[in-house]
Write a protein that holds these residues in place. Structure first.
Motif, mmCIF file in Angstrom:
data_model
loop_
_atom_site.group_PDB
_atom_site.id
_atom_site.type_symbol
_atom_site.label_atom_id
_atom_site.label_comp_id
_atom_site.label_asym_id
_atom_site.label_seq_id
_atom_site.Cartn_x
_atom_site.Cartn_y
_atom_site.Cartn_z
ATOM 1 N N GLN A 127 0.847 -1.203 0.000
ATOM 2 C CA GLN A 127 0.000 0.000 0.000
ATOM 3 C C GLN A 127 0.880 1.250 0.000
ATOM 4 O O GLN A 127 0.619 2.211 -0.731
ATOM 5 N N GLY A 128 1.920 1.241 0.820
ATOM 6 C CA GLY A 128 2.820 2.394 0.894
ATOM 7 C C GLY A 128 3.565 2.660 -0.404
ATOM 8 O O GLY A 128 3.711 3.811 -0.822
ATOM 9 N N THR A 129 4.020 1.601 -1.059
ATOM 10 C CA THR A 129 4.729 1.810 -2.330
ATOM 11 C C THR A 129 3.768 2.316 -3.404
ATOM 12 O O THR A 129 4.165 3.121 -4.252
ATOM 13 N N ASP A 145 -6.310 8.562 -1.231
ATOM 14 C CA ASP A 145 -7.418 7.594 -1.212
ATOM 15 C C ASP A 145 -6.923 6.207 -0.805
ATOM 16 O O ASP A 145 -7.604 5.494 -0.052
ATOM 17 N N VAL A 146 -5.745 5.795 -1.305
ATOM 18 C CA VAL A 146 -5.174 4.491 -0.935
ATOM 19 C C VAL A 146 -4.935 4.458 0.574
ATOM 20 O O VAL A 146 -5.297 3.491 1.257
ATOM 21 N N TYR A 147 -4.356 5.517 1.107
ATOM 22 C CA TYR A 147 -4.115 5.594 2.556
ATOM 23 C C TYR A 147 -5.431 5.501 3.322
ATOM 24 O O TYR A 147 -5.543 4.742 4.288
ATOM 25 N N SER A 163 0.631 1.943 10.389
ATOM 26 C CA SER A 163 1.920 2.049 11.079
ATOM 27 C C SER A 163 2.385 3.507 11.113
ATOM 28 O O SER A 163 1.974 4.317 10.274
ATOM 29 N N PRO A 164 3.238 3.844 12.072
ATOM 30 C CA PRO A 164 3.771 5.210 12.117
ATOM 31 C C PRO A 164 4.437 5.625 10.806
ATOM 32 O O PRO A 164 4.327 6.780 10.389
ATOM 33 N N GLY A 165 5.111 4.686 10.153
ATOM 34 C CA GLY A 165 5.743 4.998 8.876
ATOM 35 C C GLY A 165 4.738 5.409 7.813
ATOM 36 O O GLY A 165 4.963 6.364 7.058
ATOM 37 N N LEU A 166 3.615 4.702 7.753
ATOM 38 C CA LEU A 166 2.577 5.067 6.784
ATOM 39 C C LEU A 166 1.914 6.392 7.154
ATOM 40 O O LEU A 166 1.577 7.186 6.272
ATOM 41 N N GLN A 167 1.740 6.629 8.433
ATOM 42 C CA GLN A 167 1.176 7.914 8.850
ATOM 43 C C GLN A 167 2.108 9.059 8.443
ATOM 44 O O GLN A 167 1.649 10.102 7.967
ATOM 45 N N HIS A 168 3.409 8.847 8.607
ATOM 46 C CA HIS A 168 4.381 9.859 8.189
ATOM 47 C C HIS A 168 4.351 10.036 6.666
ATOM 48 O O HIS A 168 4.430 11.160 6.161
ATOM 49 N N LEU A 185 10.546 4.140 5.485
ATOM 50 C CA LEU A 185 9.520 4.351 6.526
ATOM 51 C C LEU A 185 8.559 3.173 6.635
ATOM 52 O O LEU A 185 7.912 2.995 7.657
ATOM 53 N N LEU A 186 8.442 2.409 5.561
ATOM 54 C CA LEU A 186 7.417 1.371 5.486
ATOM 55 C C LEU A 186 7.795 0.144 6.294
ATOM 56 O O LEU A 186 8.966 -0.227 6.346
ATOM 57 N N PRO A 187 6.804 -0.495 6.909
ATOM 58 C CA PRO A 187 7.108 -1.709 7.676
ATOM 59 C C PRO A 187 7.614 -2.817 6.762
ATOM 60 O O PRO A 187 7.221 -2.925 5.607
ATOM 61 N N GLY A 188 8.483 -3.639 7.304
ATOM 62 C CA GLY A 188 8.980 -4.774 6.533
ATOM 63 C C GLY A 188 10.334 -4.651 6.116
ATOM 64 O O GLY A 188 11.342 -4.463 6.025
#
Length: 188
Positions: A127-129, A145-147, A163-168, A185-188
């Motif tokens: 989702q983040g990418t 919209d994806v977020y 996740s905090p990374g996605l919020q940032h 920033l993204l988890p993983g």
């Protein structure tokens, strides 16, 4: 199931099970070659060689031509191995996407990222990418919209926040400051 001279010997040797014998030499196993190529691709990316990493991960992914052991009845041991191979394939897809974004191929990756995000709706990395690629293509409203879709799914389905990374990352989109460095920033 094991090879070698005795039960649990840990030595390399033929796999013998219920009267069947399987001999696999070095370099004859796609999974072994896949792991080698993806490892070299990760090293190339870490060494600052995204084009080299792209070539290596593409070669690795060419070895995958469908679900592992799709035509074989799976007991618990084989099913566990299949799950491991599927996870390794997913990680290789993540690597290929990360390399593509670092090479500025965000526009070319959009369709595939949408497909991966749809297939894995709670996978925050995909989702983040997708958010990063959309924003870099000048499609900030779609990125937001994806977020928002992910936030609603996480909140309603699991009682979680992104996740905090996605919020940032969302804040980066709002201020038009997204870069490929945001992949970290993204988890993983």
């Amino acid at each position: 199931m094991h090879g070698g001279d005795g039960p649990g010997s840990g030595e390399e040797g033929p796999l013998v099970t219920h009267g069947y014998l399987l001999r696999v030499g070095p370099g004859e196993c796609d999974a072994e070659e896949f792991a080698l190529l993806t490892g070299r691709a990760r090293a190339a990316l870490a060494d600052g060689d995204p084009p080299g990493a792209a070539a290596l991960v593409e070669r690795a992914l060419l070895l995958c031509d469908g679900p592992p052991f799709a035509d074989v009845p799976q007991g618990p041991a084989l099913h566990g191995h299949v799950l491991r191979l599927e996870e390794l394939h997913l990680q290789a897809e993540e690597l290929r996407v990360a390399v593509g974004l670092r090479l500025g191929r965000h526009r070319e990756l959009l369709g595939e990222l949408k497909e991966l995000a749809c297939a894995h709706p709670l996978h925050e990395w995909f989702q983040g990418t997708l958010i990063i690629a959309l924003q870099r293509c000048g499609r900030r409203s779609e990125a937001l919209d994806v977020y928002q879709r992910l936030r609603v799914m996480l909140r309603n389905g699991l009682g979680l926040d992104p996740s905090p990374g996605l919020q940032h990352l969302r804040q980066q989109v709002l201020t038009d400051q997204v870069s490929t460095a945001d992949l970290e920033l993204l988890p993983g």
